[in-house]
Design a protein around this motif. Structure first.
Motif, PDB file in Angstrom:
ATOM      1  N   TYR A  35      53.314  39.784  15.884  1.00 26.36           N
ATOM      2  CA  TYR A  35      52.491  39.847  17.090  1.00 26.36           C
ATOM      3  C   TYR A  35      52.477  41.254  17.676  1.00 26.36           C
ATOM      4  O   TYR A  35      53.519  41.920  17.752  1.00 26.36           O
ATOM      5  CB  TYR A  35      53.026  38.877  18.146  1.00 26.36           C
ATOM      6  N   LEU A  36      51.281  41.691  18.112  1.00 26.34           N
ATOM      7  CA  LEU A  36      51.110  42.963  18.802  1.00 26.34           C
ATOM      8  C   LEU A  36      50.764  42.683  20.259  1.00 26.34           C
ATOM      9  O   LEU A  36      49.818  41.951  20.553  1.00 26.34           O
ATOM     10  CB  LEU A  36      49.993  43.778  18.142  1.00 26.34           C
ATOM     11  N   PHE A  37      51.535  43.290  21.175  1.00 25.48           N
ATOM     12  CA  PHE A  37      51.319  43.135  22.607  1.00 25.48           C
ATOM     13  C   PHE A  37      50.785  44.441  23.187  1.00 25.48           C
ATOM     14  O   PHE A  37      51.423  45.488  23.059  1.00 25.48           O
ATOM     15  CB  PHE A  37      52.623  42.767  23.314  1.00 25.48           C
ATOM     16  N   LEU A  38      49.616  44.372  23.801  1.00 22.01           N
ATOM     17  CA  LEU A  38      49.037  45.490  24.548  1.00 22.01           C
ATOM     18  C   LEU A  38      48.838  45.032  25.988  1.00 22.01           C
ATOM     19  O   LEU A  38      48.831  43.831  26.273  1.00 22.01           O
ATOM     20  CB  LEU A  38      47.689  45.906  23.949  1.00 22.01           C
ATOM     21  N   SER A  39      48.678  45.996  26.907  1.00 25.10           N
ATOM     22  CA  SER A  39      48.349  45.595  28.274  1.00 25.10           C
ATOM     23  C   SER A  39      46.924  45.035  28.286  1.00 25.10           C
ATOM     24  O   SER A  39      46.122  45.311  27.388  1.00 25.10           O
ATOM     25  CB  SER A  39      48.474  46.775  29.230  1.00 25.10           C
ATOM     26  N   GLN A  40      46.610  44.247  29.292  1.00 28.41           N
ATOM     27  CA  GLN A  40      45.331  43.540  29.302  1.00 28.41           C
ATOM     28  C   GLN A  40      44.129  44.455  29.494  1.00 28.41           C
ATOM     29  O   GLN A  40      42.993  44.057  29.265  1.00 28.41           O
ATOM     30  CB  GLN A  40      45.345  42.459  30.388  1.00 28.41           C
ATOM     31  N   THR A  41      44.354  45.702  29.912  1.00 31.52           N
ATOM     32  CA  THR A  41      43.250  46.662  30.038  1.00 31.52           C
ATOM     33  C   THR A  41      42.993  47.410  28.745  1.00 31.52           C
ATOM     34  O   THR A  41      42.034  48.182  28.672  1.00 31.52           O
ATOM     35  CB  THR A  41      43.556  47.674  31.155  1.00 31.52           C
ATOM     36  N   GLU A  42      43.819  47.196  27.724  1.00 37.04           N
ATOM     37  CA  GLU A  42      43.681  47.903  26.454  1.00 37.04           C
ATOM     38  C   GLU A  42      43.073  46.973  25.414  1.00 37.04           C
ATOM     39  O   GLU A  42      43.450  45.801  25.321  1.00 37.04           O
ATOM     40  CB  GLU A  42      45.046  48.414  25.975  1.00 37.04           C
TER      41      GLU A  42
END
Length: 363
Positions: free
Chosen positions: A324-331
């Protein structure tokens, strides 16, 4: 006056070259005004007694020979957005959805390490938050299966003490819906470009005010309070000179608040033992293995478009199948040729690398 003279000697074309060098070597786009950049460079030149901006540029051009020069220059130029549980949706998804899924899968495939990378970890708050979320998730899984949950996964400290072994801790817990995850390792890696950030993360000491808003039980489970000197109203240590007992209520309300704000908390060993920290340039990363989860929060906006694409491609490569890859929701993912599947849990969207190519077709 000295500052003004030093700043005026830094020519505009030198600042332009400096920006290009930083972007080429780290991928970071410096978006500060020329005046602010010139003042920062002047202070740096003076602090290191380099003599001139030409000397600095020569050193930076040869940064492959002196890899510490560029990160030390960037200290203070890169705004670090960090904090504990700063992206609650991501950590909620990690604890309630991703860790149970991974643990269930590992129980079927055979025990294997649970590895998580916090890329661009700044001073370590995100990395320790990941460790807390994993500990809570494993404890909940154990509780739901009626097992003791002893070991590194037990954040309340009632289980056995976890021995430090290069950041890898053996833990025993149960999975949900997947039988028992007999014994596996948890290894969380935090990396950052700036050595001073890594030093702060490695110490694991934070102002008490940095944990404001966290449940008291969480703070008790994972942090130890460090006694700090009392602060008087004028900012000096308020210690009686004659050794007499301190008068009760001698602090004003303002000075008591100041003392509280200067209190510090230390990450407990059982949490610290899950984590290792390393300096790493994400534009030129060294291979540190494959990971089940990668957090890369608030990093992409600092990079050029070309470097954002290149970094996402590398992160995809470093993920285990099914990772899994986690980015911030604006990215957003800006490259469409990579095999990611977006998933949403409780309003938070993250990205999964399919277990196999056929998974891209819904099987």
């Amino acid at each position: 006056m000295h500052r003004l003279i030093a700043t005026s000697t830094i020519l505009e074309h030198e600042l332009s070259e400096l920006r290009l060098l930083v972007e080429r070597q780290t991928g970071i786009v410096l978006d500060c005004p020329n005046s602010a950049l010139a003042a920062h460079v002047a202070d740096y030149i003076e602090a290191l007694s380099l003599g001139s901006s030409a000397t600095l540029l020569e050193r930076l051009r040869a940064s492959d020979q002196d890899p510490t020069s560029l990160p030390s220059l960037l200290d203070g130029l890169i705004s670090a957005n960090t904090g504990f549980f700063r992206h609650p949706g991501a950590f909620n998804a990690l604890a309630r959805h991703v860790v149970p899924q991974l643990c269930a899968r590992k129980s079927v495939d055979g025990p294997s390490p649970l590895r998580i990378w916090s890329a661009g970890c700044s001073t370590g708050e995100e990395t320790y938050t990941i460790a807390m979320a994993v500990c809570d998730a494993l404890s909940n899984i154990a509780a739901s299966n009626g097992t003791s949950g002893n070991g590194a996964s037990n954040g309340n400290g009632n289980g056995r003490s976890a021995a430090r072994n290069g950041g890898i801790v053996d833990s025993t817990s149960a999975t949900s819906e997947g039988g028992k995850c007999s014994s596996f390792s948890v290894h969380i890696v935090g990396s950052d470009l700036l050595p001073q950030n890594i030093e702060a993360a490695d110490r694991g000491v934070y102002r008490q005010s940095a944990l404001d808003g966290l449940p008291p039980a969480t703070i008790r489970n994972y942090f130890s309070k460090i006694s700090s000197p009392s602060i008087s109203a004028n900012g000096s240590q308020n210690e009686p000179e004659d050794g007499a007992p301190r008068l009760k209520n001698s602090f004003s309300a303002a000075s008591q608040a100041a003392a509280a704000n200067t209190a510090h908390l230390l990450v407990k060993p059982r949490l610290r033992s899950l984590v290792t920290f390393n300096c790493m340039n994400l534009a030129r990363p060294g291979y540190i293995g494959r990971f089940d989860c990668i957090f890369c929060m608030d990093v992409l906006p600092h990079l050029s478009r070309a470097q954002r694409i290149a970094l996402i491609e590398r992160l995809h490569l470093y993920l285990e199948p099914g990772g899994y890859l986690f980015l911030s929701q604006t990215e957003k993912l800006i490259t469409s040729n990579l095999n990611f599947r977006s998933e949403t849990f409780d309003g938070y969207t993250f990205h999964r690398k399919p277990l196999a190519a056929s998974a891209a077709y819904g099987r």
